[in-house]
Design an enzyme around this catalytic site. Structure first.
Site, PDB file in Angstrom:
ATOM      1  N   GLY A  17       0.686  -0.789  -0.150  1.00 36.57           N
ATOM      2  CA  GLY A  17       0.429  -0.065  -0.166  1.00 36.57           C
ATOM      3  C   GLY A  17       0.965   1.390  -0.241  1.00 36.57           C
ATOM      4  O   GLY A  17       0.625   2.217   0.703  1.00 36.57           O
ATOM      5  N   ARG A  20       0.536   5.936  -3.080  1.00 36.20           N
ATOM      6  CA  ARG A  20      -0.235   7.075  -2.867  1.00 36.20           C
ATOM      7  C   ARG A  20       1.023   8.683  -2.464  1.00 36.20           C
ATOM      8  O   ARG A  20       2.202   8.426  -1.447  1.00 36.20           O
ATOM      9  CB  ARG A  20      -1.224   7.300  -1.598  1.00 36.20           C
ATOM     10  CG  ARG A  20      -2.490   6.627  -2.200  1.00 36.20           C
ATOM     11  CD  ARG A  20      -3.632   6.693  -1.507  1.00 36.20           C
ATOM     12  NE  ARG A  20      -4.511   6.013  -1.281  1.00 36.20           N
ATOM     13  CZ  ARG A  20      -5.351   6.420  -2.737  1.00 36.20           C
ATOM     14  NH1 ARG A  20      -5.619   7.466  -3.093  1.00 36.20           N
ATOM     15  NH2 ARG A  20      -6.772   5.478  -2.955  1.00 36.20           N
ATOM     16  N   ASP A  83      -3.389  -8.206  -4.546  1.00 35.79           N
ATOM     17  CA  ASP A  83      -4.151  -7.843  -3.844  1.00 35.79           C
ATOM     18  C   ASP A  83      -3.550  -8.657  -2.185  1.00 35.79           C
ATOM     19  O   ASP A  83      -4.224 -10.213  -2.090  1.00 35.79           O
ATOM     20  CB  ASP A  83      -5.326  -8.511  -4.673  1.00 35.79           C
ATOM     21  CG  ASP A  83      -7.093  -8.662  -3.489  1.00 35.79           C
ATOM     22  OD1 ASP A  83      -7.119  -8.454  -2.107  1.00 35.79           O
ATOM     23  OD2 ASP A  83      -7.658  -9.457  -3.538  1.00 35.79           O
ATOM     24  N   ASN A 110       1.183  -2.150   5.424  1.00 30.80           N
ATOM     25  CA  ASN A 110       0.854  -0.880   5.368  1.00 30.80           C
ATOM     26  C   ASN A 110      -0.702  -0.802   4.868  1.00 30.80           C
ATOM     27  O   ASN A 110      -1.120  -0.081   5.013  1.00 30.80           O
ATOM     28  CB  ASN A 110       2.130  -0.269   4.611  1.00 30.80           C
ATOM     29  CG  ASN A 110       1.271   1.380   4.696  1.00 30.80           C
ATOM     30  OD1 ASN A 110       0.869   2.032   5.761  1.00 30.80           O
ATOM     31  ND2 ASN A 110       0.357   1.838   3.768  1.00 30.80           N
ATOM     32  N   SER A 166      -3.021   1.500  13.715  1.00 37.67           N
ATOM     33  CA  SER A 166      -3.277   2.895  13.996  1.00 37.67           C
ATOM     34  C   SER A 166      -4.086   3.311  15.463  1.00 37.67           C
ATOM     35  O   SER A 166      -4.816   1.699  16.488  1.00 37.67           O
ATOM     36  CB  SER A 166      -4.909   3.482  13.482  1.00 37.67           C
ATOM     37  OG  SER A 166      -5.314   4.427  14.142  1.00 37.67           O
ATOM     38  N   TYR A 179     -13.091  -0.251  11.127  1.00 34.39           N
ATOM     39  CA  TYR A 179     -11.771   0.263  10.825  1.00 34.39           C
ATOM     40  C   TYR A 179     -10.888   0.064  12.099  1.00 34.39           C
ATOM     41  O   TYR A 179      -9.728  -0.568  11.862  1.00 34.39           O
ATOM     42  CB  TYR A 179     -11.868   1.998  10.766  1.00 34.39           C
ATOM     43  CG  TYR A 179     -10.540   2.520  10.228  1.00 34.39           C
ATOM     44  CD1 TYR A 179      -9.392   2.445   9.832  1.00 34.39           C
ATOM     45  CD2 TYR A 179      -9.690   3.230  11.478  1.00 34.39           C
ATOM     46  CE1 TYR A 179      -8.144   2.575   9.909  1.00 34.39           C
ATOM     47  CE2 TYR A 179      -8.912   4.295  11.942  1.00 34.39           C
ATOM     48  CZ  TYR A 179      -7.862   3.372  10.845  1.00 34.39           C
ATOM     49  OH  TYR A 179      -6.422   3.093  10.669  1.00 34.39           O
ATOM     50  N   ALA A 181     -11.930  -2.257  14.503  1.00 36.80           N
ATOM     51  CA  ALA A 181     -12.163  -4.285  14.813  1.00 36.80           C
ATOM     52  C   ALA A 181     -10.495  -4.014  14.396  1.00 36.80           C
ATOM     53  O   ALA A 181     -10.002  -4.900  14.471  1.00 36.80           O
ATOM     54  CB  ALA A 181     -12.888  -4.519  14.297  1.00 36.80           C
ATOM     55  N   LYS A 183      -8.319  -2.655  12.870  1.00 31.47           N
ATOM     56  CA  LYS A 183      -7.365  -2.041  13.538  1.00 31.47           C
ATOM     57  C   LYS A 183      -6.487  -2.653  15.052  1.00 31.47           C
ATOM     58  O   LYS A 183      -5.520  -3.328  15.053  1.00 31.47           O
ATOM     59  CB  LYS A 183      -6.856  -0.839  13.206  1.00 31.47           C
ATOM     60  CG  LYS A 183      -7.294   0.015  11.979  1.00 31.47           C
ATOM     61  CD  LYS A 183      -5.476   0.135  11.409  1.00 31.47           C
ATOM     62  CE  LYS A 183      -5.342   0.316  10.249  1.00 31.47           C
ATOM     63  NZ  LYS A 183      -3.977  -0.339   9.391  1.00 31.47           N
TER      64      LYS A 183
END
Length: 274
Positions: A17, A20, A83, A110, A166, A179, A181, A183
């Site tokens: 990931g 970006r 994936d 990540n 996070s 989200y 749950a 992390k």
């Protein structure tokens, strides 16, 4: 006098990931290259039509642009669409990396689901949205961890896994059921796998970033984020992706050789003690 981190020269690292422009993944990939690693950068193969305006204006090319940054530092780079939620996809990724660059020494998990329709009250949370977040954030971390560990043990090697979790996995919060749950699951997975793999020469740690200046902040206005930061962060500012990356590189280095099973907050002081 300098005090360099050691143990990363000529190592092979995978950062998932990492495509970006404003992202933790990109920063981790580049900083690992600065530390001496050859780096595999994975992405989802986003269409340029999906890029935010700043990426379009910059002529950004996703993982290819990150690969160029790494090569400019004198290291090998291998950009790959993958994936991480697919068992076959993960195995094919490792096969391709080993064929091109050799055995993997460092994995940074990540990759994460983009903010989307999962950010709703739990009463309105669609099962498909929940499953998508869990599949990428938690299943993907598990699949990458298992493949790396199996291959490392088979060659009697050693290595390091750094999972990007996070503080949301510790704090929870309204509108973040899937989200948070996922992390929290990453943190639990980090603990269990560290205890299982330590005697096999594999360290497993997690980083728990707080408010970090990435494209993930684009769903709130700058004024809203400024108010949140002012109210919650003792250091009074959002973090930069490279500040999370510095912690990741340290955890992968020899200087962290006695650190495993930890879930470190990198959050400007928002969450302490736990």
């Amino acid at each position: 006098m300098t005090y360099p981190l050691t143990g990363l020269t000529d190592k092979v690292a995978i950062v998932t990931g990492a495509g970006r422009m404003r992202s933790i993944g990109r920063a981790v990939a580049v900083e690992l290259a600065r530390a001496g690693c050859d780096v595999v950068i994975t992405g989802t193969g986003r269409s340029p039509e999906q890029f935010p305006d700043d990426e379009k204006a910059a002529g950004w090319r996703d993982i290819e642009s990150v690969a160029e940054e790494i090569r400019a530092l004198g290291r090998r780079a291998l950009p790959m669409v993958a994936d991480v939620a697919s068992e076959d996809g993960v195995e094919q990724l490792f096969d391709a990396v080993e064929s091109e660059l050799g055995p993997v020494d460092v994995v940074v998990n990540n990759a994460a689901a983009s903010r989307g329709n999962d950010r709703v009250h739990v009463l309105d949370l669609d099962v498909a949205e929940f499953d998508k977040v869990i599949a990428i954030n938690l299943r993907g971390t598990f699949l990458m961890t298992r493949s790396f560990a199996r291959r490392t043990v088979a060659r009697d090697g050693s290595g390091s896994i750094v999972n990007i979790s996070s503080i949301g996995g510790k704090l929870g919060g309204p509108g973040t059921a899937a989200y948070s749950a996922s992390k929290a699951g990453v943190q639990s997975l980090t603990s269990s796998t560290a205890k299982e793999l330590g005697r096999r020469g594999i360290r497993v740690n997690a980083l728990c970033p707080g408010v970090t200046a990435t494209s993930r902040l684009d769903d709130w206005s700058q004024d809203a984020w400024d108010a949140y930061v002012d109210a919650n962060l003792p250091l009074g500012r959002a973090g930069e992706p490279v500040e999370v990356a510095h912690a990741a590189v340290f955890l992968a280095s020899d200087q962290a050789a006695w650190v495993t099973g930890q879930c470190w907050n990198v959050d400007g002081g928002q969450l302490t003690i736990r």
